[in-house]
Design an enzyme around this catalytic site. Structure first.
Site, short mmCIF file in Angstrom:
data_model
loop_
_atom_site.label_atom_id
_atom_site.label_comp_id
_atom_site.label_asym_id
_atom_site.label_seq_id
_atom_site.Cartn_x
_atom_site.Cartn_y
_atom_site.Cartn_z
N SER A 178 8.47 3.95 0.11
CA SER A 178 7.34 3.28 -0.52
C SER A 178 7.35 3.51 -2.03
O SER A 178 7.14 2.58 -2.82
CB SER A 178 6.04 3.80 0.08
OG SER A 178 4.94 3.15 -0.50
N SER A 209 0.87 -1.17 0.00
CA SER A 209 0.00 0.00 0.00
C SER A 209 0.91 1.22 0.00
O SER A 209 1.86 1.28 0.79
CB SER A 209 -0.91 0.00 1.23
OG SER A 209 -1.82 1.07 1.15
N GLU A 210 0.65 2.19 -0.87
CA GLU A 210 1.63 3.27 -1.09
C GLU A 210 1.85 4.15 0.13
O GLU A 210 2.82 4.88 0.20
CB GLU A 210 1.30 4.10 -2.32
CG GLU A 210 -0.06 4.75 -2.33
CD GLU A 210 -1.04 3.96 -3.20
OE1 GLU A 210 -1.02 2.70 -3.13
OE2 GLU A 210 -1.81 4.60 -3.93
N ASN A 211 0.93 4.10 1.10
CA ASN A 211 1.16 4.88 2.31
C ASN A 211 2.07 4.13 3.31
O ASN A 211 2.09 4.47 4.49
CB ASN A 211 -0.17 5.26 2.97
CG ASN A 211 -1.06 4.07 3.26
OD1 ASN A 211 -1.12 3.13 2.49
ND2 ASN A 211 -1.74 4.10 4.40
N GLY A 212 2.81 3.15 2.84
CA GLY A 212 3.89 2.61 3.66
C GLY A 212 3.65 1.27 4.30
O GLY A 212 4.06 1.04 5.44
#
Lengths: 214, 226
Positions: free
Chosen positions: A89, A47-50
């Site tokens: 990320s 997930s791109e938020n880490g």
């Protein structure tokens, strides 16, 4: 003709994701793909938020307010998962470490161009999020979307009419009517069709020439 | 003795000037330094350029700061989300400038600023509206866009734990932009759920070393976040 439901489309994509891939799923139907990966097949969701190793939504009484997905919905972490900051990320994304990204789209062109972030150049408040990074950076970009717009216009096209997200990035498209490979120099190649769908019916609903597998 | 921990919000916000570029951490509500944003509203600085992933929701926090006419420009990746009513109205009326940046480019521009790299080439955005007016260069057969570093005068961030040297840890996906912004601003101010004694945070677990942090204030979000 029996078009695939949204759940069936998600399941159809999940069927093609092998064990061991790192996969980023966009918002909408792509998010639903996670529910269809068999539990015994280890696919690592990014997930791109880490987050790596993202798990399903928690029970309502088990929500951790610090843990959300890219759509800001509560999620869980699988054993083996990890957290990292935004620059790391997107290093994973841009650096070609993510095996697959699945996004929704407004249009996909026969040369693999994708338009999925703005519906006109004068969009009142365009919002791109991580779509351009994912489309340009993931090893493979697949799109899952309805075959046509609500008013029946084709979304598989010769050339995108909406502002582009990335050039020549899409390698496969899953719609409610079929599955298509995007082949360089050839265009859309039909690899699967929903029950009762004919090649002619598919072609009629597409804005670009379709091809049968060689 | 080095002690970066301040006791009042006024001390935390001291010296923030009109016209500042303010980096604001968080991804949606998670890891968003709400108390510091309230502090900035109270402090009064105006003509601000705010950098955040989202453009605020409802009528509190960043949205309130914009509603009060204190934000000249917002730099973000995803301004249009459920409840971003204030931004959308101001944008429609031409009362706020918007610079839209792909999310990964936004993060990397700040990382570059913190790392002393003035600009970098990225494949993100090639051939799109967001590359217009930017240098494009082919390297080893692929096209790249030149993006410039993005430095802040101030960064407002949220941490999980902090000590008096400014060492920080984060909680789950609350990390997001916070460590990147912490290194990209001259004046980094952190709100932290927990204040620890010096040495109490395992050095192996420190994510943002204190060198990047100027001020720390204790803000407990309450039992739901504990």
């Amino acid at each position: 003709m029996k078009p695939f439901s949204r759940d069936q489309m998600a399941a159809r994509v999940a069927q093609d994701i092998p064990e061991g891939w790192f996969v980023n799923l966009g918002i909408g139907i792509p998010t639903m793909i996670a529910n269809h990966v068999p539990a015994e097949r280890e696919v690592i969701l990014h997930s791109e938020n880490g987050i790596l190793g993202m798990g399903p939504a928690p029970a309502p009484d088990k929500v951790d307010p610090w843990l959300v997905n890219a759509g800001k919905q509560p999620v869980t972490l699988r054993p083996g998962g990890s957290y990292f900051h935004h620059a790391d990320s997107f290093a994973m994304i841009r650096g070609g470490h993510i095996d697959l990204c699945v996004l929704g789209a407004f249009e996909v062109a026969e040369n693999g161009d994708i338009a999925n972030w703005a519906t006109s150049e004068n969009d009142t408040a365009p919002a791109v999020g991580g779509a351009m990074d994912l489309a340009a950076g993931a090893k493979r970009l697949w799109v899952v979307m309805e075959h046509t717009t609500k008013d029946g216009r084709p979304k598989l096209v010769e050339k995108c009419s909406y502002p582009l997200t990335a050039l020549g990035a899409v390698s496969r498209v899953y719609t409610n009517l079929g599955v298509f490979d995007v082949v360089k120099g050839r265009g859309f190649v039909v690899v699967d069709m929903a029950p009762g769908v004919t090649f002619e019916a598919l072609q009629e609903r597409s804005g670009a020439k379709l091809h049968l597998p060689a | 003795m080095i002690d970066k921990i301040v006791r009042t919000m006024a001390e935390a916000m001291a010296g923030i000037k009109d016209g500042s570029t303010v980096l604001i951490g968080g991804f949606g509500a998670v890891g968003q330094p709400d108390a510091l944003i309230e502090g900035l509203i109270e402090q009064g600085a105006k003509d601000l350029v705010c950098v955040a992933n989202n453009a605020g929701t409802g009528h509190t926090g960043l949205a309130r700061l914009m509603e009060l006419g204190r934000v000249r420009k917002i730099i973000c990746s995803f301004p249009r989300s459920a409840g971003s009513v204030v931004f959308e109205e101001l944008y429609r009326q031409g009362k706020i400038e918007l610079e839209i940046v792909p999310q990964g480019t936004l993060a990397e521009r700040m990382r570059a600023a913190g790392a002393g790299v003035p600009a970098f080439y990225t494949p993100t955005g090639v051939g799109t509206l967001l590359a217009q007016g930017k240098e494009v260069r082919e390297i080893d057969g692929r096209q790249y866009v030149l993006e410039r570093a993005l430095k802040g005068d101030v960064a407002l961030i949220e941490a999980w734990e902090a000590d008096r040297w400014g060492n920080l840890t984060y909680r789950a996906s609350g990390r997001n932009f916070n460590p990147v912004m912490a290194m990209a601003a001259d004046l980094t101010i952190a709100q932290a759920m927990h204040i620890r004694e010096l040495g109490e945070i395992d050095p192996n677990h420190v994510v943002t070393p204190g060198i990047f942090v100027k001020r720390v204030i204790h803000v407990d979000r309450g039992p739901d976040w504990a």
